[in-house]
Design a protein around this motif. Structure first.
Motif, PDB file in Angstrom:
ATOM      1  N   ALA A  14     154.444  91.583  41.478  1.00 57.11           N
ATOM      2  CA  ALA A  14     154.918  90.673  40.439  1.00 57.11           C
ATOM      3  C   ALA A  14     153.897  89.568  40.177  1.00 57.11           C
ATOM      4  CB  ALA A  14     156.258  90.067  40.835  1.00 57.11           C
ATOM      5  N   ARG A  15     153.301  89.044  41.245  1.00 57.17           N
ATOM      6  CA  ARG A  15     152.304  87.987  41.096  1.00 57.17           C
ATOM      7  C   ARG A  15     151.060  88.507  40.379  1.00 57.17           C
ATOM      8  NH1 ARG A  15     152.043  82.653  40.803  1.00 57.17           N
ATOM      9  NH2 ARG A  15     152.758  82.132  42.890  1.00 57.17           N
ATOM     10  N   ARG A  16     150.658  89.726  40.716  1.00 55.61           N
ATOM     11  CA  ARG A  16     149.486  90.319  40.060  1.00 55.61           C
ATOM     12  C   ARG A  16     149.735  90.475  38.564  1.00 55.61           C
ATOM     13  NH1 ARG A  16     146.750  95.057  38.751  1.00 55.61           N
ATOM     14  NH2 ARG A  16     144.603  95.138  39.541  1.00 55.61           N
ATOM     15  N   GLN A  17     150.944  90.906  38.199  1.00 56.05           N
ATOM     16  CA  GLN A  17     151.278  91.059  36.790  1.00 56.05           C
ATOM     17  C   GLN A  17     151.284  89.703  36.085  1.00 56.05           C
ATOM     18  OE1 GLN A  17     151.657  94.020  35.028  1.00 56.05           O
ATOM     19  NE2 GLN A  17     151.455  92.513  33.379  1.00 56.05           N
ATOM     20  N   GLN A  18     151.770  88.679  36.787  1.00 51.77           N
ATOM     21  CA  GLN A  18     151.786  87.338  36.225  1.00 51.77           C
ATOM     22  C   GLN A  18     150.362  86.862  35.923  1.00 51.77           C
ATOM     23  OE1 GLN A  18     153.284  84.358  38.944  1.00 51.77           O
ATOM     24  NE2 GLN A  18     153.861  82.957  37.301  1.00 51.77           N
ATOM     25  N   ILE A  19     149.446  87.163  36.838  1.00 54.90           N
ATOM     26  CA  ILE A  19     148.042  86.790  36.641  1.00 54.90           C
ATOM     27  C   ILE A  19     147.459  87.536  35.445  1.00 54.90           C
ATOM     28  CG2 ILE A  19     145.721  86.916  37.644  1.00 54.90           C
ATOM     29  CD1 ILE A  19     147.117  86.595  40.408  1.00 54.90           C
ATOM     30  N   LEU A  20     147.741  88.835  35.344  1.00 51.65           N
ATOM     31  CA  LEU A  20     147.233  89.623  34.226  1.00 51.65           C
ATOM     32  C   LEU A  20     147.755  89.092  32.899  1.00 51.65           C
ATOM     33  CD1 LEU A  20     147.479  93.284  35.596  1.00 51.65           C
ATOM     34  CD2 LEU A  20     145.408  91.940  35.205  1.00 51.65           C
ATOM     35  N   ASP A  21     149.033  88.738  32.858  1.00 48.00           N
ATOM     36  CA  ASP A  21     149.618  88.201  31.622  1.00 48.00           C
ATOM     37  C   ASP A  21     148.949  86.884  31.236  1.00 48.00           C
ATOM     38  OD1 ASP A  21     151.362  90.336  31.500  1.00 48.00           O
ATOM     39  OD2 ASP A  21     153.051  89.258  32.379  1.00 48.00           O
ATOM     40  N   ALA A  22     148.712  86.024  32.230  1.00 50.25           N
ATOM     41  CA  ALA A  22     148.072  84.737  31.965  1.00 50.25           C
ATOM     42  C   ALA A  22     146.635  84.934  31.485  1.00 50.25           C
ATOM     43  CB  ALA A  22     148.095  83.870  33.223  1.00 50.25           C
ATOM     44  N   ALA A  23     145.914  85.837  32.136  1.00 50.01           N
ATOM     45  CA  ALA A  23     144.528  86.101  31.740  1.00 50.01           C
ATOM     46  C   ALA A  23     144.472  86.684  30.335  1.00 50.01           C
ATOM     47  CB  ALA A  23     143.876  87.056  32.740  1.00 50.01           C
ATOM     48  N   HIS A  24     145.386  87.599  30.039  1.00 53.25           N
ATOM     49  CA  HIS A  24     145.452  88.191  28.704  1.00 53.25           C
ATOM     50  C   HIS A  24     145.632  87.090  27.664  1.00 53.25           C
ATOM     51  CE1 HIS A  24     147.187  90.237  25.235  1.00 53.25           C
ATOM     52  NE2 HIS A  24     146.750  91.378  25.723  1.00 53.25           N
ATOM     53  N   GLU A  25     146.557  86.176  27.927  1.00 52.08           N
ATOM     54  CA  GLU A  25     146.828  85.082  26.987  1.00 52.08           C
ATOM     55  C   GLU A  25     145.620  84.170  26.832  1.00 52.08           C
ATOM     56  OE1 GLU A  25     149.726  81.142  26.588  1.00 52.08           O
ATOM     57  OE2 GLU A  25     150.164  82.664  28.107  1.00 52.08           O
ATOM     58  N   LEU A  26     145.027  83.777  27.958  1.00 56.65           N
ATOM     59  CA  LEU A  26     143.902  82.846  27.904  1.00 56.65           C
ATOM     60  C   LEU A  26     142.662  83.479  27.287  1.00 56.65           C
ATOM     61  CD1 LEU A  26     144.383  81.117  31.367  1.00 56.65           C
ATOM     62  CD2 LEU A  26     144.589  80.030  29.126  1.00 56.65           C
ATOM     63  N   GLN A  43     147.246  78.276  35.387  1.00 55.00           N
ATOM     64  CA  GLN A  43     148.330  78.801  34.552  1.00 55.00           C
ATOM     65  C   GLN A  43     149.442  79.430  35.386  1.00 55.00           C
ATOM     66  OE1 GLN A  43     148.221  78.666  31.126  1.00 55.00           O
ATOM     67  NE2 GLN A  43     149.276  80.424  30.281  1.00 55.00           N
ATOM     68  N   VAL A  44     149.077  80.029  36.507  1.00 55.57           N
ATOM     69  CA  VAL A  44     150.076  80.713  37.340  1.00 55.57           C
ATOM     70  C   VAL A  44     150.403  79.930  38.614  1.00 55.57           C
ATOM     71  CG1 VAL A  44     149.495  83.002  36.462  1.00 55.57           C
ATOM     72  CG2 VAL A  44     148.305  82.134  38.478  1.00 55.57           C
ATOM     73  N   GLY A  45     149.845  78.713  38.740  1.00 55.95           N
ATOM     74  CA  GLY A  45     150.165  77.880  39.892  1.00 55.95           C
ATOM     75  C   GLY A  45     149.552  78.337  41.198  1.00 55.95           C
ATOM     76  N   LEU A  46     148.348  78.891  41.115  1.00 53.00           N
ATOM     77  CA  LEU A  46     147.645  79.342  42.321  1.00 53.00           C
ATOM     78  C   LEU A  46     146.396  78.513  42.549  1.00 53.00           C
ATOM     79  CD1 LEU A  46     147.624  83.263  42.071  1.00 53.00           C
ATOM     80  CD2 LEU A  46     148.786  81.896  43.813  1.00 53.00           C
ATOM     81  N   SER A  47     145.956  78.466  43.802  1.00 50.50           N
ATOM     82  CA  SER A  47     144.643  77.895  44.102  1.00 50.50           C
ATOM     83  C   SER A  47     143.594  78.945  43.738  1.00 50.50           C
ATOM     84  CB  SER A  47     144.543  77.566  45.593  1.00 50.50           C
ATOM     85  OG  SER A  47     144.617  78.778  46.359  1.00 50.50           O
TER      86      SER A  47
END
Length: 197
Positions: A14-26, A43-47
């Protein structure tokens, strides 16, 4: 009965998908060069260390974004073709879908050109992508011919070249009539209907 505990693997997916979605948007909003890994992490609240755990480099992240798009585009096209019942109209819908995401199309065009250099980090990805796309389009066109939707002149790799080439011209000149030109090509490989002039 104890409530089901979400497995760490599912959380990671789920986290990996969240990162992909954020990267796609950015990447779509700012372009590949304009969006940094730090932007994606924020964007996803990660370090940064957390983001690099999933994607060791920006190139890896972009490749995953492009691969995810391929993984969704193929079933999307097949479902659209089945829904509409027309290969020609499904091709037009694919072009319309791409035109709604110009930054992603621009990223693909730019990177695929850069990746012709064997030393480019995405070289192997694009080499394999085009190999797979040629095989897929060849099978798809053959199916469309069997159904009477395309003529014997239709060719999978040529159809890829037409679509990619038209998209490049449209990116360079937004007023370019991509759909009109695509229609003109499809006219040459679509059987004439009975009674058509």
């Amino acid at each position: 009965m104890k409530p089901a505990v979400r497995k760490p693997y599912a959380v990671g997916v789920a986290r990996r998908q969240q990162i992909l979605d954020a990267a796609h948007e950015l990447f779509s909003l700012r372009g590949y060069r304009g969006a940094s890994m730090r932007d994606v992490a924020a964007q996803v609240g990660l370090s940064m260390a957390g983001l690099l755990h999933y994607f060791p480099s920006k190139e890896d992240l972009l490749e995953a974004v492009l691969q995810h798009r391929d993984d969704t585009d193929i079933p999307w096209f097949e479902e659209k073709w089945a829904e509409i019942g027309s290969f020609r109209e499904a091709m037009r819908e694919l072009a319309v879908r791409n035109m709604a995401q110009p930054e992603i199309v621009r990223l693909f065009v730019t990177l695929s050109a850069e990746a012709t250099d064997p030393a480019h980090p995405a070289h192997d990805y694009f080499q394999e992508r085009y190999r797979t796309s040629r095989e897929l389009f060849t099978r798809t066109v053959a199916t469309a011919r069997e159904r009477g939707e395309l003529t014997a002149e239709a060719d999978g790799p040529l159809l890829i070249a037409v679509l990619d080439g038209l998209q490049i011209q449209w990116l360079l000149e937004p007023g370019f009539d991509l759909l009109g030109r695509l229609d003109r090509h499809l006219d040459t490989i679509t059987p004439r209907r009975s009674g058509a002039p």
